[in-house]
Design a protein around this motif. Structure first.
Motif, PDB file in Angstrom:
ATOM      1  N   TYR B 218      62.387 -92.523  48.419  1.00 22.50           N
ATOM      2  CA  TYR B 218      61.926 -92.223  47.050  1.00 22.50           C
ATOM      3  C   TYR B 218      62.980 -91.480  46.230  1.00 22.50           C
ATOM      4  O   TYR B 218      62.852 -91.371  45.019  1.00 22.50           O
ATOM      5  N   ILE B 226      59.121 -98.474  41.786  1.00 20.16           N
ATOM      6  CA  ILE B 226      58.592 -98.845  43.106  1.00 20.16           C
ATOM      7  C   ILE B 226      57.409 -99.784  42.934  1.00 20.16           C
ATOM      8  O   ILE B 226      56.494 -99.504  42.154  1.00 20.16           O
ATOM      9  N   TYR B 228      54.590-100.674  45.177  1.00 26.99           N
ATOM     10  CA  TYR B 228      54.063-100.189  46.448  1.00 26.99           C
ATOM     11  C   TYR B 228      52.993-101.154  46.928  1.00 26.99           C
ATOM     12  O   TYR B 228      51.924-101.266  46.346  1.00 26.99           O
ATOM     13  N   LEU B 248      56.352 -88.501  41.978  1.00 27.68           N
ATOM     14  CA  LEU B 248      57.538 -89.356  41.875  1.00 27.68           C
ATOM     15  C   LEU B 248      58.253 -89.205  40.542  1.00 27.68           C
ATOM     16  O   LEU B 248      57.628 -88.929  39.521  1.00 27.68           O
ATOM     17  N   ILE B 252      55.663 -96.254  39.425  1.00 30.68           N
ATOM     18  CA  ILE B 252      55.196 -96.935  40.640  1.00 30.68           C
ATOM     19  C   ILE B 252      54.055 -97.886  40.288  1.00 30.68           C
ATOM     20  O   ILE B 252      53.189 -97.553  39.474  1.00 30.68           O
TER      21      ILE B 252
END
Lengths: 406, 549
Positions: B218, B226, B228, B248, B252
């Motif tokens: 990360y 990201i 995920y 983060l 994401i």
């Protein structure tokens, strides 16, 4: 349930005393408190003076008291998925609610240490990991390889034993106390006596009519799980055996007039126990026993080899065994307990019990010719439970049993 | 060909026996064979393994005891007797005392391979099989979480503007060669102890006891976003997602799939919307309008239930808007609704300078110049309707979404329901049919409830049988409707919970017209929703606004 055993009252007292003591220790901090998984080598914790509580047992209680849903909602709001084990969602949700002061249902006493083993499932290690993260306390996982054909039993037990020794060293540092081998031996002795008593209680159900049904016995896992270190647990089973023997001698049935003796596979749907009991009784079916009890048997304990036997108990935990072993155990139970059919309780979020359930149910049906049905639900999450569909399946099972007997 | 599923599999060992191997990452069309032998709570990947074996596509398989599913997949595959070579490796949970037991496991596999291939172990071939990992040198989007499968990875590469790196559990396999020269010298026990250590020293997967090493995934300076990926019923990565999502520094997107591509449309929408979030709409090159004087644009929202059109003039005045049911395909519904909107506005097709399409059918609309996801369009439309809004709750026909927007109307984050009708317009439609009511009647009658009825089933089919039971019990219809509204509200509230409460709130989509649902959501969240007449055309309005850019 209508023929209440004296042992039920005594069990209530033991449970109340345990949780009362937990509250007291939480206040006085006179003993460190550990949360442990069912299959972990918990004798080591007791020998080190820990007061041990069990999040899985707590989840079952929350389920039976219809309190799990609120805990699960707290967990889901944090982004955890709904398909995760409902015991886990209940436990993390209750911990968060307790920490944040929003109120959990009769919460467990706050822990100082967490012990887990992946011998029941691997998910449980992640569950404990998050408990460790939220409570900011250490955890240890005892890695327990899956017992599959081709793996050496001695190697597996040795691998677990080495970790038990590491655990002892860790706990000596953590508690600033030396490990007391004599106390360990005493605890294993008590545990052995308790496990023998537990087996005696289960074996009484071989008798026809059954003196106590599955529903009567289910709560009596508690002493062998939570209190086996204490002589009170063995005493409880010894008195219970006397009571069951008296019933057998007097021809007293758990529920009179039952026509069929049934097997139960899987974890009970805790919130629906009364409903299921009544439904089965109405169909003339009595739930006699289950491999679920094997999870709480702990029968490898041996006071002449305390640590080795504790490691063996952990390594050979029922849920850690292959599907072949589980199938053979189920077949043996069907024969030994003279069972007519089986109810297999699929739990949506529990893989160890559910994924190979088809195979076990199929084998029993084909090899023993016993009618079976698979009903569906989840451990403590009521939203997966469809009562109508399950009742239809149970009625169909009763019809199949009746047709077979004609 | 030996197939394997986990990065801790000692594939270099297979090379030592001259055996070819490959990751088993085929995404099946369905699980027809697997569903016959295993229960539904097996994760989609586990089912895909069983499916491949039962379909005769795999007959040499090495599994790792990496999760509860794989433990049970082994049981099922073993009982099927469909594999010529099947082996389960026990993987310890850490590299400490686990290294010794893992080395024993590797030697057990080596013996099994020798017996199966009837070949000697070739140390040279084993040593040659190790390959060094390649570090990232340019900005990229990482696919994290659990395996995504070949086809899904390709979809991400197509849909994202930046390069994509597969860093999922199996994607980040990198094993250092044990010692300087594994081909000679060392005795076998020492060599396999080192090999076990090298395998266990990889960047840990989420299953291991100590996962702190995963932080480097990360914190990579080249990481820009990201995706995920989690698979329904996968036990590990959902935990990690819950843990990392709020801390983060890069955006994401969470994709939960069942390891099939049955929801391709929804997956593509999410990936493209994420790409739009990452780099603004500049993620794809957009040509700016270079027109003066009076001109008109149109936005078409091609949804599963309705196709909506909005025509705007260059001063952002709505000239016409229309909603028609999506009938015979996206293209024909789009043409029909555009024609009707033009009629309403009294215009010819030639007066429209630009069209932007959105919604599930957006890629199939040939009349549209370009397409933008409904996530961005709803955000833009909602901001236009009420600039104070920060959270958009859109409940459409086949999905519900919650979109967090900033003060300019740009998407900051969003979540959508999974592959399930619960909490969507379709759920209410099915329940209305069960009750023999129109959606309008359902909306009105649900307001006069008196008693709280709980619909506990989240599954639409089970909820339907629950409704039938309640009707049979003579429960009042308004009470049942109220229970259904609360069920939708609970699902929506869970989505909102994943983003966190941040007002003001607007509700868009067709379900915004249902006052019962609106009240239920307000009650559940303790908020006030902004409801407006344009709620249903919000996506098309946003698309038209983009067309003006």
């Amino acid at each position: 349930m209508n023929q209440r055993l004296e042992a039920q009252h005594r069990l209530g007292g033991l449970i109340q005393k345990h949780y009362g003591r937990a509250r007291e220790i939480e206040r006085t901090r006179e003993q460190p408190i550990a949360w442990a998984s069912t299959g972990a080598p918990n004798e080591i914790l007791w020998a080190m003076g820990f007061f041990v509580q069990f999040p899985e047992a707590y989840a079952a209680t929350c389920g039976a008291r219809h309190a799990a849903h609120a805990h699960c909602a707290v967990t889901e709001a944090r982004g955890y998925e709904r398909h995760l084990c409902t015991y886990c969602r209940n436990s993390i949700g209750a911990s968060l609610a307790e920490m944040e002061g929003t109120g959990a249902f009769e919460p467990l006493a706050r822990p100082d240490f967490l012990l887990v083993s992946n011998n029941s499932c691997i998910l449980i290690t992640k569950w404990w990991e998050h408990l460790s993260h939220y409570w900011k306390i250490p955890m240890i996982n005892i890695d327990s390889p899956l017992v599959v054909p081709g793996m050496d039993r001695g190697d597996i037990i040795g691998h677990v034993k080495r970790q038990c020794i590491d655990l002892i060293q860790f706990l000596e540092d953590f508690t600033k106390k030396r490990f007391d081998h004599d106390r360990m031996k005493e605890i294993v002795e008590n545990g052995k006596r308790s496990a023998d008593g537990y087996r005696g209680m289960l074996d009484a159900s071989r008798h026809d009519p059954v003196p106590a049904s599955f529903f009567d016995l289910i709560g009596h896992n508690f002493p062998n799980l939570v209190l086996r270190y204490d002589p009170a647990s063995a005493e409880h089973y010894e008195q219970m055996k006397t009571e069951l023997d008296m019933r057998i001698a007097g021809g007293v049935a758990a529920a009179p007039g039952m026509k069929y003796r049934l097997y139960w596979d899987g974890v009970p749907y805790w919130f629906a126990i009364r409903n299921l009991y009544e439904k089965l009784r109405n169909f003339g079916m009595s739930l006699v026993t289950s491999t679920y009890f094997e999870v709480f048997a702990f029968e490898n304990l041996d006071p002449s080899h305390p640590l080795d036997s504790v490691a063996e108990n952990t390594a050979m935990f029922y849920l850690n065994r292959s599907v072949g072993y589980k199938t053979e155990t189920t077949e043996r139970i069907f024969r030994d307990f003279h069972l007519d059919g089986g109810v297999f309780a699929y739990a949506s979020s529990c893989k160890p019990f559910s994924i190979s359930m088809h195979y076990i149910a199929d084998t029993v049906r084909k090899k023993l010719g016993a009618p079976v049905t698979i009903i569906e639900g989840d451990l403590v999450d009521e939203t997966f439970y469809d009562e109508e569909r399950n009742n239809t399946k149970l009625q169909a099972l009763a019809e199949a049993l009746a047709a077979k007997r004609k | 060909m030996i197939r394997y599923v986990c990065k801790y599999t000692p594939i270099e060992l297979f090379a030592g026996f001259g055996a070819e191997c490959a990751v088993l990452d085929d995404i099946p069309e369905n699980f027809d064979l697997s569903d016959g032998v295993a229960h539904a709570n097996l994760c989609g990947f586990g089912k895909s393994v069983i499916e491949a074996v039962l379909a005769g596509e795999v007959d040499e398989l090495v599994l790792v005891n990496c999760c509860d599913t794989m433990r049970r997949v082994y049981d099922v595959v073993r009982n099927s007797e469909a594999c010529r070579f099947l082996h389960l490796i026990d993987l310890p949970h850490d590299g400490g005392c686990g290294r010794e037991s893992f080395a024993r496991e590797l030697l057990r596999l080596k013996a099994a391979c020798a017996a199966y291939t009837r070949r000697e172990f070739d140390r040279k071939a084993f040593a040659a099989a190790f390959s060094p990992p390649s570090p990232a040198v340019e900005p990229y989007v990482g696919i994290l979480g659990v395996r995504a499968g070949r086809e899904m990875e390709a979809m991400m590469r197509d849909g994202l503007a930046l390069p994509v790196r597969n860093l999922t559990c199996i994607g980040n396999r990198a094993v250092a060669a044990p010692g300087a020269s594994p081909e000679n010298g060392k005795d076998e026990t020492a060599l396999f102890m080192e090999y076990a250590g090298a395998l266990l020293s990889q960047l840990p997967c989420r299953r291991m006891n100590d996962t702190t090493g995963r932080k480097q995934l990360y914190n990579d300076p080249n990481l820009r976003g990201i995706v995920y990926h989690t698979i329904k019923f996968c036990d590990y990565y959902g935990f990690e997602y819950a843990e990392i999502k709020s801390g983060l520094s890069v955006p994401i997107l969470r994709l939960e799939t069942d390891y099939t591509l049955q929801s391709r449309g929804q997956l593509r929408t999410r990936i493209e919307a994420f790409s739009e979030t990452l780099s603004g709409l500049g993620g794809r090159e957009r040509i700016r309008m270079n027109k003066t004087g009076k001109y008109y644009v149109a936005g078409i929202d091609s949804g599963s239930a309705s196709t909506d059109v909005v025509i705007l003039d260059n001063d952002r005045n709505v000239m016409a808007s229309i909603v028609i049911p999506t009938g015979g395909g996206a293209q024909s519904s789009a043409e029909k609704s555009l024609a009707e909107a033009l009629d309403l506005a009294g215009m010819e097709r030639g007066a429209i300078s630009r069209i932007v399409a959105t919604g599930y059918g957006r890629e199939h609309i040939r009349s549209g110049g370009e397409s933008i996801t409904e996530i961005s369009c709803h955000a833009r439309g909602a901001h236009f309707l009420n600039p104070g809004v920060r959270t958009v709750i859109d409940i459409g026909g086949q999905d519900s979404k919650v979109i967090r927007i900033d003060e300019t109307g740009a998407v900051r984050n969003f979540v959508m329901n999974g592959k399930c009708a619960a909490g969507t317009g379709r759920f209410l439609e099915m329940m209305a049919r069960t009750l023999g009511l129109s959606l309008k009647e359902m909306s009105e009658r649900g307001l006069s409830w008196k008693e709280d009825v709980v619909i506990s089933s989240m599954c639409t089919v089970f909820a339907e049988s629950e409704v039938v039971s309640l009707v049979a019990q003579n429960r009042a219809v308004p009470d049942i409707i109220h229970g259904l509204n609360n069920s939708v509200a609970a699902k929506v509230a869970a989505l909102v919970g994943r983003l966190g409460l941040e007002g003001d709130f607007i509700i868009t989509g067709g379900v915004a017209k249902n006052k019962g649902v609106v009240h239920a959501i307000e009650g559940k969240l303790g908020i006030k929703l902004y409801v407006c007449d344009e709620a249903q055309i919000c996506g098309a309005l946003g698309a038209a606004l983009f067309a003006l850019d």
